[in-house]
Structure formats: structure tokens, C-alpha cells
Scaffold this motif. Sequence first.
Motif, PDB file in Angstrom:
ATOM      1  N   PHE A   6       0.805  -1.212   0.000  1.00 16.73           N
ATOM      2  CA  PHE A   6       0.000   0.000   0.000  1.00 16.73           C
ATOM      3  C   PHE A   6       0.843   1.270   0.000  1.00 16.73           C
ATOM      4  CE2 PHE A   6      -2.438  -3.350   2.093  1.00 16.73           C
ATOM      5  CZ  PHE A   6      -3.497  -3.430   1.207  1.00 16.73           C
ATOM      6  N   GLN A   7       2.140   1.152  -0.197  1.00 18.85           N
ATOM      7  CA  GLN A   7       3.015   2.325  -0.204  1.00 18.85           C
ATOM      8  C   GLN A   7       2.745   3.158  -1.451  1.00 18.85           C
ATOM      9  OE1 GLN A   7       7.169   1.419  -0.143  1.00 18.85           O
ATOM     10  NE2 GLN A   7       7.747   3.521   0.284  1.00 18.85           N
ATOM     11  N   LYS A   8       2.544   4.460  -1.255  1.00 22.27           N
ATOM     12  CA  LYS A   8       2.297   5.376  -2.363  1.00 22.27           C
ATOM     13  C   LYS A   8       3.636   5.823  -2.944  1.00 22.27           C
ATOM     14  CE  LYS A   8      -1.725   7.137   0.035  1.00 22.27           C
ATOM     15  NZ  LYS A   8      -2.309   8.277   0.713  1.00 22.27           N
ATOM     16  N   GLU A  11       3.882  11.369  -1.699  1.00 15.31           N
ATOM     17  CA  GLU A  11       2.927  11.989  -0.783  1.00 15.31           C
ATOM     18  C   GLU A  11       3.178  13.484  -0.812  1.00 15.31           C
ATOM     19  OE1 GLU A  11       2.266  10.418   3.146  1.00 15.31           O
ATOM     20  OE2 GLU A  11       3.267   8.559   2.565  1.00 15.31           O
TER      21      GLU A  11
END
Length: 113
Positions: A6-8, A11
Motif C-alpha cells: 500500500f506504499q504510495k 505523498e
Amino acid sequence: MSKSLFQKPIEIKISTVVAVSAILTTPDRLALDAALAEMTGGTADFFEDDLTVIDVGGLPPGCAPVDWPGLIGLLKKYRLNPVAVRNAPPAWAAEIAAHGLSLETAAAKPREP
């Protein structure tokens, strides 16, 4: 492999950045150079690459045009890192942007009830 499924990749967060203001009362590079030399006392790392907002609100009406490349180079010589211009007339916007500087505009005034 990524650390998290789930790491973007990016940010965006609000950050406060401190910048010094270089408030001009003349566009004359020789006068500005002399003033900066006196201000820094010849100390090479006096400013340490501080982010700098160039404030042109103190320039007299009808003064000589600002030599943006020359001014940017002069500020960098003293380890000031120009990033934006404040109080510029709208007619200067394209030229300022062409030299990689942001145009700081005044915040809109709240409406009167």
C-alpha cells in the motif's frame, strides 16, 4: 520488492519553509554588490544557501529594469538561493517566470459583509 503493498509513490504534505527576503531599493547591481559585501563582512558562508524571496516593492517608480540573470547571479555569489519574487507588477510575471522564479502574490482580502 516494495516495503508495503500500500506504499504510495509520492505523498504531498504541507510544510513550512523559512526564507530570507532581499528587499531591493535599487536595481543597480554594483550598489547591491557593495551592500552585500558590507553586510556579510566578506564571510563566504554568511547566508549558507538560504532560500530567498526578492521583494521589488521598494523599487522607485520608473527605475531601470531589473537585470534578472545578473541579480540572480549576484545573490548566488553571496550564497542566497532566489526562489520567488514578491510585490512585482503583473507585467513582469512572464519575465520572472522565464528565469525560474515563482511569483509570490498577495493573499486575497476577505470580503466585507
